[in-house]
Design an enzyme around this catalytic site. Structure first.
Site, PDB file in Angstrom:
ATOM      1  N   THR A 109       0.598  -1.173   0.052  1.00 38.64           N
ATOM      2  CA  THR A 109       0.100   0.019   0.132  1.00 38.64           C
ATOM      3  C   THR A 109       0.822   1.344  -0.008  1.00 38.64           C
ATOM      4  OG1 THR A 109      -1.560  -1.376   1.316  1.00 38.64           O
ATOM      5  CG2 THR A 109      -1.857   1.069   1.049  1.00 38.64           C
ATOM      6  N   CYS A 119      26.185   7.520   7.097  1.00 31.31           N
ATOM      7  CA  CYS A 119      26.615   6.096   7.070  1.00 31.31           C
ATOM      8  C   CYS A 119      25.767   5.664   8.422  1.00 31.31           C
ATOM      9  CB  CYS A 119      28.019   5.921   7.238  1.00 31.31           C
ATOM     10  SG  CYS A 119      28.369   4.449   7.882  1.00 31.31           S
TER      11      CYS A 119
END
Ligand code: PLP
Length: 359
Positions: A225, A306
């Protein structure tokens, strides 16, 4: 208050985007439902789809492109990559592309790809099973690749081209029709939209292999969805992409070079995004710089965000031939629409203070 100079990592959500998202959140919106709420949800995501494509120079009804929503550009990059068996990627690509590359294309000291090496590879690997992936602009250095020229060369050998255009919207116009790329990835949170909404735009004749199988949403290319509030926010953000000037970045770089003539600004000789500056501060490790700026109330980063939060040596600088002891001392500053002249004066003072304290 913390001054934020890390806009290439993410940007804050624009107030108009927040308003539109909150309105969308007030309704139960599943675009697959047949009732009026569902039809409204479907209309909202189609409006967003058209707005996003249009920002990238594409009319979905006329130009033969599709746009599939994903949850991140990482996912969009993966979707292209798993759909093609043979990928040549430049050595400065985002890790979500690099991990899939079977061959790597070198860049020169300015961060620009080696066109001759690209042609050598294409001669050996012609045809539509080969995909060349070259980003529009680098997230760490801001270096802009000649994607239009590259696309023409790739097509001469009947191969396909993907461009990671994540860093373009909000910073520099990027027209996919003009570039003539086959696939392009973008991400809402890089230009005032929310996290969790991104897209892959691609020429409709190309097949993609779905990574997420389910209820057939997004033409069965990406089931699940749709995240309607985030997609609405993504669409609204496209209406407020005011391209920045290089004034703040230039002012900052002049301030740095006036403080220390041994500083290095990476990619300076190449076309660059006007908001991005990757700077070497002699003999001060990147993690120490990030912490020192943080203690002075300034958010900067040492390159790509990161997930571990650790400061790692930049693969982009390494690819540009920068020695590790220099690359280890480089920090990325990326400016945004909410930065002011005064912020940059404070930033230059902070840079000077950290540098002088190291002497
Ligand atoms: N490509 C580039 C050039 C990026 O800068 C980033 C984000 O840092 C990504 C891809 C990944 O985007 P997302 O955060 O939507 O996964």
């Amino acid at each position: 208050m913390t001054l934020y100079f890390d806009h290439n990592a993410t940007t804050s959500i624009l107030p108009k985007v927040q308003d539109a998202m909150l309105t969308a959140m007030n309704n139960p919106l599943n675009p697959s439902s047949v009732h009026s709420f569902g039809r409204h949800a479907k209309a909202l995501i189609e409006e967003a789809r058209n707005r996003i494509a249009s920002m990238m120079g594409v009319n979905l009804r006329k130009d033969g492109y599709n746009l599939v929503f994903t949850a991140s550009a990482t996912e969009a990059n993966n979707l292209v990559a798993v759909s093609r068996p043979k990928i040549l990627a430049s050595s400065t690509e985002h890790i979500s592309i690099l991990k899939h590359a079977v061959d790597i294309l070198r860049v020169n000291g300015d961060g620009l790809v080696d066109i001759q090496k690209l042609e050598d590879w294409l001669k050996l690997n012609p045809g539509a099973s080969s995909l060349v992936s070259i980003m529009f602009a680098n997230n760490e250095t801001g270096v802009i690749q000649p994607v239009k020229e590259i696309a023409a060369l790739v097509h001469k050998y009947e191969a396909l081209i993907h461009s990671d255009c994540v860093q373009a919207p909000g910073k520099i116009p990027c027209n996919l029709l003009d570039l003539d790329v086959d696939f392009a990835s973008i991400s809402a949170h890089k230009f005032g939209g929310p996290l969790g909404a991104a897209a892959l735009i691609y020429k409709e004749q190309h097949q993609l292999f779905a990574q997420i199988i389910g209820g057939g949403q997004e033409r069965s290319v990406r089931a699940g969805t749709e995240n309607v509030p985030a997609i609405v926010g993504f669409g609204v953000a496209t209406q407020h992409t005011n391209y920045q000037s290089s004034e703040l970045r230039d002012m900052f770089e002049v301030g740095v070079m006036n403080t220390c003539s041994d500083a290095i600004i990476f990619g300076q000789n190449a076309p660059r995004l006007m908001n991005t500056s990757m700077v070497y501060m002699p003999n001060v490790l990147a993690n120490l710089q990030v912490i020192s700026f943080d203690m002075k109330g300034m958010a900067v980063s040492s390159g790509s965000a990161c997930s571990s939060g650790k400061v790692k040596i930049s693969h982009v600088l390494t690819a540009m031939g920068v020695e590790s002891q220099i690359a280890n001392c480089a920090i990325r500053f990326s400016f945004g629409h909410d930065n002011t002249h005064k912020d940059v004066v404070e930033l230059i003072d902070a840079w000077r203070g950290i540098y002088r304290a190291s002497l």
